[in-house]
Scaffold this active site. Structure first.
Site, PDB file in Angstrom:
ATOM      1  N   GLU A  62       4.861  -7.645 -15.875  1.00  0.00           N
ATOM      2  CA  GLU A  62       3.557  -7.862 -16.229  1.00  0.00           C
ATOM      3  C   GLU A  62       2.328  -9.383 -16.576  1.00  0.00           C
ATOM      4  O   GLU A  62       1.759  -9.598 -16.642  1.00  0.00           O
ATOM      5  CB  GLU A  62       2.979  -7.226 -17.332  1.00  0.00           C
ATOM      6  CG  GLU A  62       3.575  -5.613 -17.695  1.00  0.00           C
ATOM      7  CD  GLU A  62       5.136  -5.473 -16.942  1.00  0.00           C
ATOM      8  OE1 GLU A  62       5.222  -4.243 -16.696  1.00  0.00           O
ATOM      9  OE2 GLU A  62       5.721  -6.401 -17.010  1.00  0.00           O
ATOM     10  N   PRO A 267      17.981 -10.867  -7.044  1.00  0.00           N
ATOM     11  CA  PRO A 267      18.109  -9.950  -7.781  1.00  0.00           C
ATOM     12  C   PRO A 267      16.717 -10.111  -9.202  1.00  0.00           C
ATOM     13  O   PRO A 267      16.847 -10.510  -9.427  1.00  0.00           O
ATOM     14  CB  PRO A 267      19.288  -9.933  -8.552  1.00  0.00           C
ATOM     15  CG  PRO A 267      20.128 -10.539  -7.419  1.00  0.00           C
ATOM     16  CD  PRO A 267      19.632 -11.495  -7.048  1.00  0.00           C
ATOM     17  N   ARG A 268      16.320  -8.385  -9.416  1.00  0.00           N
ATOM     18  CA  ARG A 268      15.371  -8.681 -10.062  1.00  0.00           C
ATOM     19  C   ARG A 268      15.632  -9.468 -12.006  1.00  0.00           C
ATOM     20  O   ARG A 268      14.679  -8.910 -12.740  1.00  0.00           O
ATOM     21  CB  ARG A 268      14.486  -6.963 -10.406  1.00  0.00           C
ATOM     22  CG  ARG A 268      13.784  -6.546 -11.388  1.00  0.00           C
ATOM     23  CD  ARG A 268      12.110  -7.307 -10.723  1.00  0.00           C
ATOM     24  NE  ARG A 268      11.695  -6.598 -12.159  1.00  0.00           N
ATOM     25  CZ  ARG A 268      10.022  -6.991 -11.486  1.00  0.00           C
ATOM     26  NH1 ARG A 268       9.312  -7.329 -10.240  1.00  0.00           N
ATOM     27  NH2 ARG A 268       9.004  -6.523 -12.718  1.00  0.00           N
ATOM     28  N   GLY A 311      11.984 -17.986 -11.839  1.00  0.00           N
ATOM     29  CA  GLY A 311       9.879 -19.017 -11.474  1.00  0.00           C
ATOM     30  C   GLY A 311       9.907 -19.112 -10.675  1.00  0.00           C
ATOM     31  O   GLY A 311       8.984 -19.488 -10.336  1.00  0.00           O
ATOM     32  N   GLU A 312      10.750 -18.427  -9.573  1.00  0.00           N
ATOM     33  CA  GLU A 312      10.612 -19.062  -8.132  1.00  0.00           C
ATOM     34  C   GLU A 312      10.660 -17.839  -6.848  1.00  0.00           C
ATOM     35  O   GLU A 312      10.767 -18.345  -6.080  1.00  0.00           O
ATOM     36  CB  GLU A 312      12.092 -19.755  -7.738  1.00  0.00           C
ATOM     37  CG  GLU A 312      12.197 -20.713  -8.381  1.00  0.00           C
ATOM     38  CD  GLU A 312      13.404 -22.342  -7.851  1.00  0.00           C
ATOM     39  OE1 GLU A 312      13.155 -23.517  -8.178  1.00  0.00           O
ATOM     40  OE2 GLU A 312      14.857 -20.932  -7.684  1.00  0.00           O
ATOM     41  N   ASN A 336       6.331  -5.018  -7.455  1.00  0.00           N
ATOM     42  CA  ASN A 336       4.550  -5.862  -6.629  1.00  0.00           C
ATOM     43  C   ASN A 336       4.969  -6.358  -5.142  1.00  0.00           C
ATOM     44  O   ASN A 336       5.632  -7.437  -4.932  1.00  0.00           O
ATOM     45  CB  ASN A 336       4.198  -7.041  -7.335  1.00  0.00           C
ATOM     46  CG  ASN A 336       3.239  -7.696  -7.064  1.00  0.00           C
ATOM     47  OD1 ASN A 336       2.705  -7.107  -6.260  1.00  0.00           O
ATOM     48  ND2 ASN A 336       3.121  -9.273  -7.325  1.00  0.00           N
ATOM     49  N   LEU A 337       4.509  -5.931  -3.948  1.00  0.00           N
ATOM     50  CA  LEU A 337       3.837  -6.326  -3.117  1.00  0.00           C
ATOM     51  C   LEU A 337       3.147  -7.508  -3.086  1.00  0.00           C
ATOM     52  O   LEU A 337       2.936  -7.932  -1.283  1.00  0.00           O
ATOM     53  CB  LEU A 337       4.621  -5.493  -1.848  1.00  0.00           C
ATOM     54  CG  LEU A 337       2.863  -4.524  -1.685  1.00  0.00           C
ATOM     55  CD1 LEU A 337       1.755  -4.944  -1.088  1.00  0.00           C
ATOM     56  CD2 LEU A 337       3.586  -3.130  -0.689  1.00  0.00           C
ATOM     57  N   ILE A 338       2.421  -7.440  -3.351  1.00  0.00           N
ATOM     58  CA  ILE A 338       1.243  -8.167  -3.343  1.00  0.00           C
ATOM     59  C   ILE A 338       1.886 -10.056  -3.880  1.00  0.00           C
ATOM     60  O   ILE A 338       1.179 -11.014  -2.741  1.00  0.00           O
ATOM     61  CB  ILE A 338       0.305  -8.569  -4.517  1.00  0.00           C
ATOM     62  CG1 ILE A 338      -0.439  -7.189  -4.503  1.00  0.00           C
ATOM     63  CG2 ILE A 338      -0.941  -9.351  -4.266  1.00  0.00           C
ATOM     64  CD1 ILE A 338      -0.862  -6.555  -5.545  1.00  0.00           C
ATOM     65  N   GLU A 339       2.952 -10.661  -3.856  1.00  0.00           N
ATOM     66  CA  GLU A 339       3.289 -11.689  -3.764  1.00  0.00           C
ATOM     67  C   GLU A 339       3.837 -12.269  -2.210  1.00  0.00           C
ATOM     68  O   GLU A 339       3.221 -13.472  -1.661  1.00  0.00           O
ATOM     69  CB  GLU A 339       4.060 -12.003  -5.254  1.00  0.00           C
ATOM     70  CG  GLU A 339       3.051 -12.389  -6.620  1.00  0.00           C
ATOM     71  CD  GLU A 339       4.792 -12.078  -7.158  1.00  0.00           C
ATOM     72  OE1 GLU A 339       4.638 -13.020  -8.810  1.00  0.00           O
ATOM     73  OE2 GLU A 339       6.058 -12.146  -7.109  1.00  0.00           O
TER      74      GLU A 339
END
Length: 422
Positions: A62, A267-268, A311-312, A336-339
């Site tokens: 988010e 990993p998330r 952040g990378e 999110n697959l948009i990145e």
């Protein structure tokens, strides 16, 4: 019902605080700023001297999604302070990294959803507007904002059928909260229809703000440098993986027996970095870690590269050839697959993408993404793409086009927010 809900929070509070302490063993951030979670805040000079616009972004996803909207609010209201709140340390760290150079952004945790704590929060910061990202609707936050005259907008809003069913089990609680919204900017017509069923007024379809997140040039450059460090062999990145997925991927990866291909795992959740590293070592696979590799060239004997930094993500996508987006092999809803698409990389996703159903379906329809059945199929399809440069490059370009053609949600959302800011 809201009184019962608030009492339940108070009774559960000792267990909630204990959970913070336990989670803090692996992730120290959970033991920091605890006073803020209880409604106690230090006075900030920016908050004292300027009107405040408040954006709540619960965690990492988010917070990243909120960046275009926050940038637009800062540009449109140069005399205002932007208060960015979170619920997780990783979300807070992401916000700090994104807005480190922006002095007008103040960060804090949102307090637990009791009337007393939320009331202290609102009286301290005195926001002119509350912007909630995606799904963060809290009954006492809504009620206290209504009592103190703070307009509330739910933006980039999404609501799955499963979440709607849960909310309708407690209609006097969540329907009341939905009706207190000033406006809703939904990602899709399906999301809008479900939110209207809760009784929310002024529901508009604006699209996903995540399509307006552009790859930062410095991250693309960092990705190019990382690629040089990793060498010329093909790279599959499995990003935003969740508990249970890495083991499936590693076992399927071993079956491929392709030492000429490098597997990158990201990993998330940072508290799982060491756990995943142990998984790799337990399978006798030579591992290198981003956090400790520095600028040293990664040798061909390394089979798995662990992206254990925050952040990378754009840099990891820029460095790879094919991207798998996790949270989708198991019934977790996907991420999110948009990145990955925006960087122009072909995207693989698992069968479980109910949190991003429209984006996933549209990416597949555009030819920029491919759905795999399981971890074994993931590795097979990844190898097919890595071995076929023409197909891989064409799929990556279709993914980039998919990401670009769905932009504009930030502008449409700002048009809804502007009348609410007084």
């Amino acid at each position: 019902m809201r009184l019962i809900y608030s009492l339940a929070w108070w009774f559960a509070l000792p267990l909630v605080l204990l959970r913070l302490y336990v989670r803090g063993r692996k992730e120290p951030g959970y033991r920091q700023h605890i006073a803020e979670r209880l409604g106690f805040y230090r006075t900030d000079a920016n908050v004292r001297s300027s009107p405040v616009l408040w954006v709540h972004a619960v965690s990492v996803g988010e917070t990243r999604a909120a960046q275009p909207l926050i940038d637009a609010l800062l540009a449109a209201y140069p005399t205002h302070t932007l208060l960015l709140t979170h619920m997780t340390p990783t979300g807070r760290a992401t916000g700090k990294a994104l807005f480190a150079a922006q002095a007008r952004v103040v960060q804090s945790y949102l307090p637990y959803d009791t009337g007393w704590m939320v009331r202290r929060f609102l009286r301290h910061f005195k926001p002119k507007l509350c912007v909630l990202m995606e799904t963060e609707v809290w009954p006492n936050v809504m009620a206290q904002c209504a009592q103190q005259g703070v307009p509330v907008a739910l933006v980039n809003a999404r609501l799955s059928g499963r979440s709607l069913a849960k909310a309708l089990r407690f209609p006097t609680l969540f329907v009341e909260a939905a009706k207190a919204m000033s406006c809703v900017a939904a990602q899709t017509e399906s999301d809008a229809a479900r939110i209207r069923q809760l009784g929310a007024p002024a529901v508009h379809v604006t699209g996903s703000i995540k399509f307006d997140v552009t790859p930062p040039p410095d991250m693309l450059q960092r990705g190019a440098m990382l690629r040089q460090q990793l060498g010329s062999r093909p790279i599959l990145v499995c990003a935003n993986t969740r508990d249970g997925e890495e083991a499936l991927i590693l076992d399927a990866w071993l079956q491929q027996n392709r030492p000429d291909v490098l597997l990158m795992l990201v990993p998330r959740h940072p508290q799982r970095f060491n756990e995943v590293a142990h998984m790799v070592s337990a399978r006798s696979l030579h591992l290198a870690r981003r956090s400790t590799s520095g600028d040293v060239e990664i040798g061909a004997d390394v089979r798995v590269f662990l992206g254990d930094t925050m952040g990378e993500m754009f840099a990891y996508y820029a460095a790879c050839d094919v991207a798998f987006v996790g949270g989708s092999l198991l019934p977790l809803g996907g991420h999110n697959l948009i990145e990955a698409s925006a960087v122009g990389k072909p995207v693989l996703i698992g069968p479980h993408t109910f949190n991003f159903a429209d984006a996933a379906d549209n990416a597949i329809a555009a030819g920029g993404a491919l759905r795999v059945a399981d971890a074994a199929d993931l590795c097979v399809q990844a190898m097919r793409l890595l071995d076929d440069a023409a197909t891989r490059i064409a799929m990556g370009e279709r993914a980039r086009h998919f990401a670009q053609q769905h932009g504009g949600a930030t502008v449409r959302t700002m048009a809804l927010l502007t009348p609410l800011i007084k």
